[in-house]
Write a protein that holds these residues in place. Structure first.
Motif, short mmCIF file in Angstrom:
data_model
loop_
_atom_site.label_atom_id
_atom_site.label_comp_id
_atom_site.label_asym_id
_atom_site.label_seq_id
_atom_site.Cartn_x
_atom_site.Cartn_y
_atom_site.Cartn_z
N PHE A 1 0.81 -1.22 0.00
CA PHE A 1 0.00 0.00 0.00
C PHE A 1 0.84 1.28 0.00
CE2 PHE A 1 -2.26 3.44 2.09
CZ PHE A 1 -3.41 3.52 1.32
N MET A 2 1.81 1.40 0.91
CA MET A 2 2.53 2.67 1.03
C MET A 2 3.36 3.01 -0.20
SD MET A 2 1.29 4.03 3.65
CE MET A 2 2.21 5.52 3.22
N PRO A 3 4.08 2.06 -0.81
CA PRO A 3 4.75 2.40 -2.07
C PRO A 3 3.78 2.82 -3.16
CG PRO A 3 5.73 0.43 -1.13
CD PRO A 3 4.49 0.73 -0.32
N CYS A 4 2.59 2.19 -3.19
CA CYS A 4 1.59 2.58 -4.19
C CYS A 4 1.04 3.97 -3.89
CB CYS A 4 0.47 1.55 -4.25
SG CYS A 4 0.95 -0.02 -5.00
N PHE A 5 0.88 4.30 -2.60
CA PHE A 5 0.47 5.65 -2.22
C PHE A 5 1.51 6.67 -2.68
CE2 PHE A 5 1.39 8.91 1.02
CZ PHE A 5 0.31 9.74 0.83
N MET A 6 2.77 6.37 -2.45
CA MET A 6 3.83 7.27 -2.88
C MET A 6 3.84 7.43 -4.41
SD MET A 6 7.93 6.93 -2.26
CE MET A 6 7.92 5.40 -3.21
N ASP B 1 6.33 10.86 -14.95
CA ASP B 1 5.96 9.76 -15.84
C ASP B 1 6.00 8.47 -15.03
OD1 ASP B 1 5.60 7.89 -17.81
OD2 ASP B 1 7.23 8.58 -19.10
N LEU B 2 4.88 8.17 -14.39
CA LEU B 2 4.79 7.02 -13.49
C LEU B 2 4.24 5.83 -14.26
CD1 LEU B 2 2.75 5.24 -11.44
CD2 LEU B 2 5.06 5.80 -10.68
N ARG B 3 4.97 4.73 -14.22
CA ARG B 3 4.55 3.50 -14.86
C ARG B 3 4.47 2.41 -13.80
NH1 ARG B 3 7.90 3.95 -20.63
NH2 ARG B 3 7.72 6.23 -20.77
N GLY B 4 3.34 1.73 -13.79
CA GLY B 4 3.18 0.68 -12.80
C GLY B 4 2.06 0.97 -11.83
N ASN B 5 2.24 0.61 -10.58
CA ASN B 5 1.15 0.53 -9.61
C ASN B 5 1.04 1.79 -8.76
OD1 ASN B 5 0.93 -2.15 -10.56
ND2 ASN B 5 2.44 -2.83 -9.06
N PHE B 6 -0.20 2.17 -8.44
CA PHE B 6 -0.47 3.34 -7.59
C PHE B 6 -1.83 3.16 -6.94
CE2 PHE B 6 -1.89 4.15 -11.90
CZ PHE B 6 -3.14 4.70 -11.75
N THR B 7 -2.10 3.93 -5.90
CA THR B 7 -3.39 3.81 -5.22
C THR B 7 -4.50 4.42 -6.06
OG1 THR B 7 -2.83 5.81 -3.96
CG2 THR B 7 -2.51 3.70 -2.87
N ARG B 8 -5.64 3.76 -6.00
CA ARG B 8 -6.79 4.18 -6.80
C ARG B 8 -7.40 5.47 -6.25
NH1 ARG B 8 -9.49 -0.14 -5.98
NH2 ARG B 8 -8.44 -1.28 -7.64
N CYS B 9 -7.52 5.58 -4.93
CA CYS B 9 -8.16 6.76 -4.36
C CYS B 9 -7.19 7.94 -4.36
CB CYS B 9 -8.66 6.48 -2.95
SG CYS B 9 -7.37 6.22 -1.73
N SER B 10 -7.73 9.14 -4.36
CA SER B 10 -6.89 10.34 -4.37
C SER B 10 -6.15 10.49 -3.05
CB SER B 10 -7.74 11.58 -4.62
OG SER B 10 -8.57 11.84 -3.50
N ARG C 1 -5.94 13.19 -1.30
CA ARG C 1 -6.79 13.95 -0.37
C ARG C 1 -7.81 13.05 0.30
NH1 ARG C 1 -9.64 19.42 -2.38
NH2 ARG C 1 -7.44 20.02 -2.30
N ASP C 2 -8.43 12.16 -0.48
CA ASP C 2 -9.43 11.25 0.10
C ASP C 2 -8.77 10.29 1.09
OD1 ASP C 2 -12.03 9.96 0.28
OD2 ASP C 2 -11.14 8.32 -0.86
N LEU C 3 -7.59 9.80 0.74
CA LEU C 3 -6.90 8.88 1.63
C LEU C 3 -6.55 9.57 2.95
CD1 LEU C 3 -5.37 6.27 2.30
CD2 LEU C 3 -3.38 7.24 1.12
N ALA C 4 -6.00 10.77 2.87
CA ALA C 4 -5.63 11.51 4.08
C ALA C 4 -6.86 11.77 4.95
CB ALA C 4 -4.93 12.80 3.71
N HIS C 5 -7.98 12.10 4.32
CA HIS C 5 -9.21 12.37 5.07
C HIS C 5 -9.68 11.10 5.78
CE1 HIS C 5 -13.15 13.93 6.11
NE2 HIS C 5 -13.68 12.86 5.54
N ARG C 6 -9.69 9.99 5.07
CA ARG C 6 -10.16 8.73 5.67
C ARG C 6 -9.24 8.28 6.79
NH1 ARG C 6 -10.69 4.80 0.78
NH2 ARG C 6 -11.41 3.35 2.41
N ALA C 7 -7.93 8.50 6.63
CA ALA C 7 -6.99 8.12 7.69
C ALA C 7 -7.19 9.00 8.93
CB ALA C 7 -5.56 8.24 7.17
N ALA C 8 -7.42 10.30 8.70
CA ALA C 8 -7.57 11.23 9.82
C ALA C 8 -8.88 11.02 10.56
CB ALA C 8 -7.48 12.66 9.32
#
Length: 339
Positions: free
Chosen positions: A97-102, A112-121, A123-130
């Motif tokens: 998860f954390m490498p994909c978040f980064m 130019d990012l190629r490969g895996n990343f988190t689907r949610c934005s 901002r949304d992730l930070a809000h849900r975590a907080a």
């Protein structure tokens, strides 16, 4: 000059079987580029065995907090460091998860990012975590959080790929060639000199290494001492030491003169592959097709190859309880066939 960064942080075995082979294939695609590699903790020791990198970034073990909010801060700072390094292309081959978040941060920053990343934005992730609305499963299972620029990546996390793609080979080839679309022969063998002094210690005996433990309970073999005693009774020299007590370079050098590794499904298997050492696998819940070992202990239970960390039948992973005489006999017969 084009600068390319490859990210593979977890686990250590994946640096050996995914990170290094993918790096070599991408170097062929970008023959004039400078390459950097980002990894985590002991992954730095592993990637140091691959020569010719222009930059290696190692996040130390203490730099990856267990709690989500501090982890977000740590990986946001790491993303800023990557942006400042002015890489032209970033390949995130990690699935945690954390490498994909980064990677999502890097993508949103215009890289130019190629490969895996988190689907949610972000901002949304930070809000849900907080607000405490980010569930544990939301960061545990890639199917819940991961998107990718690689079109075939869903095949990795959407079902039993070893059944749906039977000709794809073991995990490294399936992941690199099929999921990531990085074509070519997957080769993780390392040019580390063999430990000839260790071979001399054997006094002409065949050498067998044992790696019976993993970080998770579902891949721990309970009879390793019994197997070791049986092998030594057969006249083999045995050794252990995959707990970090031996430097990785020395471990690979030892494996280069070792005739067989008896292992569970964990990183030592991929170290052995890097050294060209055959593997006898005690697979437990991991299907043999995933591991691609030279010889595999027989199936113990109908439910065995479940790929779960918790025993689905509440049998305390009896699938790992292969009788020690069976394991020892497999080793003897395998080495007998090898001459």
């Amino acid at each position: 000059m084009t600068r390319v960064l490859i990210i593979r942080m977890l686990g250590l075995g994946d640096v050996f079987c995914i990170g290094i082979p993918a790096l070599r294939l991408l170097r062929k695609q970008w023959p004039d580029a400078q390459f950097g590699f980002l990894t985590f903790a002991s992954g730095g020791e592993a990637i140091a065995l691959e020569p010719g990198l222009d930059d290696v970034i190692v996040l130390p073990k203490g730099g990856w907090p267990n709690d989500i909010l501090p982890a977000i801060g740590a990986f946001a700072a790491l993303a800023e460091k990557i942006v400042a390094a002015r890489y032209n292309v970033v390949y995130n081959l990690d699935t945690w998860f954390m490498p994909c978040f980064m990677a999502r941060l890097l993508k949103d920053a215009g890289m130019d990012l190629r490969g895996n990343f988190t689907r949610c934005s972000v901002r949304d992730l930070a809000h849900r975590a907080a607000t405490g609305t980010l569930l544990a499963d939301d960061v545990r299972f890639p199917v819940r959080y991961m998107d990718s620029t690689f079109p075939n990546m869903p095949a990795w996390h959407s079902g039993p790929w070893w059944q749906t793609h039977p000709g794809a080979g073991a995990y490294p080839s399936f992941y690199i060639n099929h999921c990531c679309g990085i074509n070519g022969t997957v080769d993780g063998r390392l040019d580390v000199p063999p430990d000839l002094a260790f071979r001399e210690q054997a006094g002409g005996r065949r050498i067998i290494a044992l790696a019976p433990h993993s970080r998770t309970q579902n891949r721990k073999y309970p009879f390793s001492e019994d197997v070791r005693a049986l092998l030594e009774k057969h006249g083999f020299m045995t050794w252990v030491g995959f707990d970090g007590s031996i430097p990785l370079r020395d471990t690979i050098a030892r494996l280069k003169v070792t005739d067989l590794l008896v292992s569970v499904a964990s990183s030592p298997q991929w170290m052995a592959a890097a050294a060209g050492c055959p593997v006898l696998m005690i697979p437990g819940p991991v299907p043999p097709e995933v591991l691609g070992a030279d010889v595999t202990a027989p199936r113990q239970l109908p439910c065995q190859y479940c790929m779960q960390e918790d025993c689905i039948e509440d049998l305390q992973f009896k699938c790992m309880r292969v009788p020690p005489d069976v394991v020892a006999d497999l080793a003897v017969k395998f080495l007998g066939r090898c001459g």
